[in-house]
Design an enzyme around this catalytic site. Structure first.
Site, PDB file in Angstrom:
ATOM      1  N   ARG A  24      11.807  54.849  -2.932  1.00 42.35           N
ATOM      2  CA  ARG A  24      12.251  55.720  -1.826  1.00 42.35           C
ATOM      3  C   ARG A  24      12.003  57.195  -2.122  1.00 42.35           C
ATOM      4  NH1 ARG A  24      16.243  53.377   1.958  1.00 42.35           N
ATOM      5  NH2 ARG A  24      15.312  51.365   2.330  1.00 42.35           N
ATOM      6  N   ARG A  28      14.853  61.021   2.529  1.00 45.47           N
ATOM      7  CA  ARG A  28      15.749  62.093   2.963  1.00 45.47           C
ATOM      8  C   ARG A  28      16.246  63.042   1.885  1.00 45.47           C
ATOM      9  NH1 ARG A  28      19.158  57.809   6.202  1.00 45.47           N
ATOM     10  NH2 ARG A  28      18.553  56.803   4.270  1.00 45.47           N
ATOM     11  N   ARG A  37      10.066  63.960   9.703  1.00 43.51           N
ATOM     12  CA  ARG A  37      10.834  62.937  10.413  1.00 43.51           C
ATOM     13  C   ARG A  37      11.326  63.490  11.752  1.00 43.51           C
ATOM     14  NH1 ARG A  37      14.475  60.066  12.363  1.00 43.51           N
ATOM     15  NH2 ARG A  37      15.899  58.649  11.292  1.00 43.51           N
ATOM     16  N   ASP A  74       8.135  50.171   5.977  1.00 43.82           N
ATOM     17  CA  ASP A  74       9.394  49.483   5.724  1.00 43.82           C
ATOM     18  C   ASP A  74       9.143  47.988   5.650  1.00 43.82           C
ATOM     19  OD1 ASP A  74      12.464  50.308   5.771  1.00 43.82           O
ATOM     20  OD2 ASP A  74      12.254  48.310   6.637  1.00 43.82           O
ATOM     21  N   TYR A 153      17.382  39.733   6.912  1.00 47.53           N
ATOM     22  CA  TYR A 153      17.507  40.659   8.044  1.00 47.53           C
ATOM     23  C   TYR A 153      17.132  39.983   9.358  1.00 47.53           C
ATOM     24  CZ  TYR A 153      18.073  44.443   4.665  1.00 47.53           C
ATOM     25  OH  TYR A 153      18.551  45.248   3.668  1.00 47.53           O
TER      26      TYR A 153
HETATM   27  O1  CP3 Z   1       9.505  55.877  -0.433  1.00 50.24           O
HETATM   28  C1  CP3 Z   1       9.456  54.626  -0.329  1.00 50.24           C
HETATM   29  O2  CP3 Z   1      10.004  53.861  -1.142  1.00 50.24           O
HETATM   30  C2  CP3 Z   1       8.551  54.029   0.742  1.00 50.24           C
HETATM   31  C3  CP3 Z   1       9.116  53.568   1.928  1.00 50.24           C
HETATM   32  C4  CP3 Z   1      10.180  52.479   2.000  1.00 50.24           C
HETATM   33  C5  CP3 Z   1      11.219  52.546   2.952  1.00 50.24           C
HETATM   34  N1  CP3 Z   1      11.898  51.365   2.900  1.00 50.24           N
HETATM   35  C6  CP3 Z   1      11.452  53.683   3.851  1.00 50.24           C
HETATM   36  C7  CP3 Z   1      12.723  53.797   4.575  1.00 50.24           C
HETATM   37  C8  CP3 Z   1      10.293  51.251   1.324  1.00 50.24           C
HETATM   38  C9  CP3 Z   1       9.478  50.703   0.167  1.00 50.24           C
HETATM   39  C10 CP3 Z   1      11.390  50.549   1.918  1.00 50.24           C
HETATM   40  C11 CP3 Z   1      11.800  49.193   1.530  1.00 50.24           C
HETATM   41  C12 CP3 Z   1      13.001  48.600   2.134  1.00 50.24           C
HETATM   42  N2  CP3 Z   1      13.462  48.728   3.427  1.00 50.24           N
HETATM   43  C13 CP3 Z   1      13.845  47.695   1.459  1.00 50.24           C
HETATM   44  C14 CP3 Z   1      13.644  47.194   0.034  1.00 50.24           C
HETATM   45  C15 CP3 Z   1      14.107  48.150  -0.980  1.00 50.24           C
HETATM   46  C16 CP3 Z   1      15.614  48.353  -1.004  1.00 50.24           C
HETATM   47  O3  CP3 Z   1      16.014  49.496  -0.686  1.00 50.24           O
HETATM   48  O4  CP3 Z   1      16.334  47.426  -1.370  1.00 50.24           O
HETATM   49  C17 CP3 Z   1      14.859  47.319   2.373  1.00 50.24           C
HETATM   50  C18 CP3 Z   1      16.013  46.363   2.070  1.00 50.24           C
HETATM   51  C19 CP3 Z   1      14.594  47.975   3.608  1.00 50.24           C
HETATM   52  C20 CP3 Z   1      15.340  47.845   4.903  1.00 50.24           C
HETATM   53  C21 CP3 Z   1      15.871  49.148   5.355  1.00 50.24           C
HETATM   54  N3  CP3 Z   1      15.113  50.167   5.904  1.00 50.24           N
HETATM   55  C22 CP3 Z   1      17.222  49.584   5.317  1.00 50.24           C
HETATM   56  C23 CP3 Z   1      18.381  48.771   4.794  1.00 50.24           C
HETATM   57  C24 CP3 Z   1      17.232  50.882   5.844  1.00 50.24           C
HETATM   58  C25 CP3 Z   1      18.457  51.742   6.122  1.00 50.24           C
HETATM   59  C26 CP3 Z   1      19.013  52.323   4.880  1.00 50.24           C
HETATM   60  C27 CP3 Z   1      18.724  53.781   4.796  1.00 50.24           C
HETATM   61  O5  CP3 Z   1      18.426  54.261   3.671  1.00 50.24           O
HETATM   62  O6  CP3 Z   1      18.833  54.456   5.824  1.00 50.24           O
HETATM   63  C28 CP3 Z   1      15.907  51.244   6.179  1.00 50.24           C
HETATM   64  C29 CP3 Z   1      15.444  52.547   6.724  1.00 50.24           C
HETATM   65  C30 CP3 Z   1      14.500  53.323   5.856  1.00 50.24           C
HETATM   66  N4  CP3 Z   1      13.397  52.801   5.251  1.00 50.24           N
HETATM   67  C31 CP3 Z   1      14.554  54.730   5.585  1.00 50.24           C
HETATM   68  C32 CP3 Z   1      13.442  55.027   4.783  1.00 50.24           C
HETATM   69  C33 CP3 Z   1      13.019  56.362   4.266  1.00 50.24           C
HETATM   70  C34 CP3 Z   1      15.576  55.704   6.131  1.00 50.24           C
HETATM   71  C35 CP3 Z   1      15.157  56.007   7.539  1.00 50.24           C
HETATM   72  C36 CP3 Z   1      15.384  57.429   7.997  1.00 50.24           C
HETATM   73  O7  CP3 Z   1      14.632  58.351   7.621  1.00 50.24           O
HETATM   74  O8  CP3 Z   1      16.307  57.568   8.788  1.00 50.24           O
END
Ligand code: CP3
Length: 345
Positions: A24, A28, A37, A74, A153
């Protein structure tokens, strides 16, 4: 062509000081991410806009000189690209219209995945072109969620912490669950191959919820599908390394390491790196697993934890990373201090 440190490590050779990237890392905690964003308007608009998605993928590489660039996307884009409705509830997380039976599964359109996900593959090409143009040593990492985690999910329609309904369903309707995992296995292969064709240099499989499973269920729903994905990728692209991240797998990490054919294993925050080093093959790269919370806190606690991890991993193929995603409140200066420490050897 200069050797890329992450690719060297994934070929089984140690590099010291170790290469580093952070799960990640595009997100943010970075002001430039928040600006892009905001420009995109929503998370899904950002992921499906190749110009902006390539920009945020490269932001942490520019700011920190990360050795890995993880595609900005994602794990839920695979169900989305097969037609499952996906949206982000602001401040809460992802939502999907739940799929819990064969009829719901039959409504998915796996044949349309490549067309629907085309903007994501376009992002991969753009990032790769930018890295090549700069003659960069940074490795472009594509990814997908593992079938079990994505299924969590898809069935519950939202994130959670225990996914009880999914795990019950896997016992009560194994026929349906096997079919779902099968669809996801095939879709993940297709999706990852398209990323390779677009220029990804390594791949990662995120299995965030695998640690919820009993050992027998772990073998059936995590190890078997992961090994199937690995075999299919190896057939099409024998030299592409894959990192698996079976989060909270505990001692099942040993079986995962020996039976899935991965080149790298991601260690979560709870894993003892010395245990992992003793229980996975010495040529297999380990990746991880600094606690994202200690990075957020910084100071002497951060320095102590980082040094202890480095000393546990010294001498083996290792990629420095966090044990889970970086926290959004993490100060930039803590990241730069950590990178200085890691790169100082
Ligand atoms: O920088 C990176 O790692 C690349 C991008 C990336 C994202 N999600 C961006 C993202 C990657 C590799 C993921 C993987 C992901 N997504 C996982 C596996 C890794 C983990 O964290 O366990 C999972 C379970 C998800 C599902 C997901 N997507 C959730 C649960 C959420 C909400 C949680 C949160 O942090 O808000 C997301 C949204 C998400 N995916 C964001 C980002 C940067 C936040 C979105 C935003 O900017 O509002």
């Amino acid at each position: 062509m200069i050797a890329k440190p992450i690719l060297t490590v994934l070929s089984g050779q140690p590099v010291w000081p170790p290469p580093v990237w952070m799960m990640r890392q595009a997100g943010r905690h970075l002001p430039e991410y928040k600006a892009t964003r905001a420009e995109a308007g929503s998370f899904l608009n950002l992921v499906t806009n190749p110009e902006l998605a390539a920009e945020v993928t490269l932001q942490p590489v520019r700011r920190y000189g990360m050795d890995g660039a993880i595609l900005f996307s994602d794990i839920l884009m695979v169900p989305w690209a097969m037609g499952q409705k996906l949206w982000m509830e602001e401040g809460e997380g992802p939502r999907l219209t739940p799929i819990t039976d064969m009829a719901g599964l039959a409504a998915l359109r796996p044949g349309e995945l490549r067309a629907a996900a085309a903007p994501i593959f376009e992002t991969v090409s753009r990032v790769r072109a930018a890295l090549d143009e700069a003659n960069s040593k940074t490795t472009l990492i594509g990814f997908a969620g593992s079938p079990f985690t994505v299924a969590c999910y898809m069935v519950e329609g939202r994130g959670g912490s225990d996914f009880v309904r999914v795990r019950q369903l896997a016992y009560s309707d194994p026929q349906f669950f096997a079919r779902l995992i099968r669809v996801l296995t095939d879709a993940s292969i297709d999706y990852l191959l398209a990323q390779l064709e677009a220029g990804a240099e390594a791949l990662m499989l995120f299995d965030s919820w695998s640690g919820l499973l009993s050992p027998s269920q772990f073998r059936r729903w995590v190890i078997d599908p992961t090994a199937a994905i690995r075999r299919a990728l190896a057939q099409a692209a024998p030299h592409i390394p894959v990192i698996g991240f079976p989060r909270l797998a505990g001692p099942m990490l040993a079986d995962y390491g020996s039976r899935t054919g991965m080149q790298g294993i991601g260690m979560d925050t709870a894993m003892d790196p010395r245990w992992a080093a003793a229980n996975v093959a010495p040529e297999m790269a380990l990746q991880g697993n600094l606690d994202p919370l200690v990075l957020m806190i910084g100071g002497i606690a951060l320095e102590t934890e980082a040094r202890s991890l480095l000393s546990a991993m010294r001498g083996r193929p290792f990629i420095f990373n966090l044990g889970h995603g970086i926290e959004k409140e993490t100060p930039i200066e803590h990241v730069t201090a950590l990178l200085r420490l890691v790169r100082g050897g």
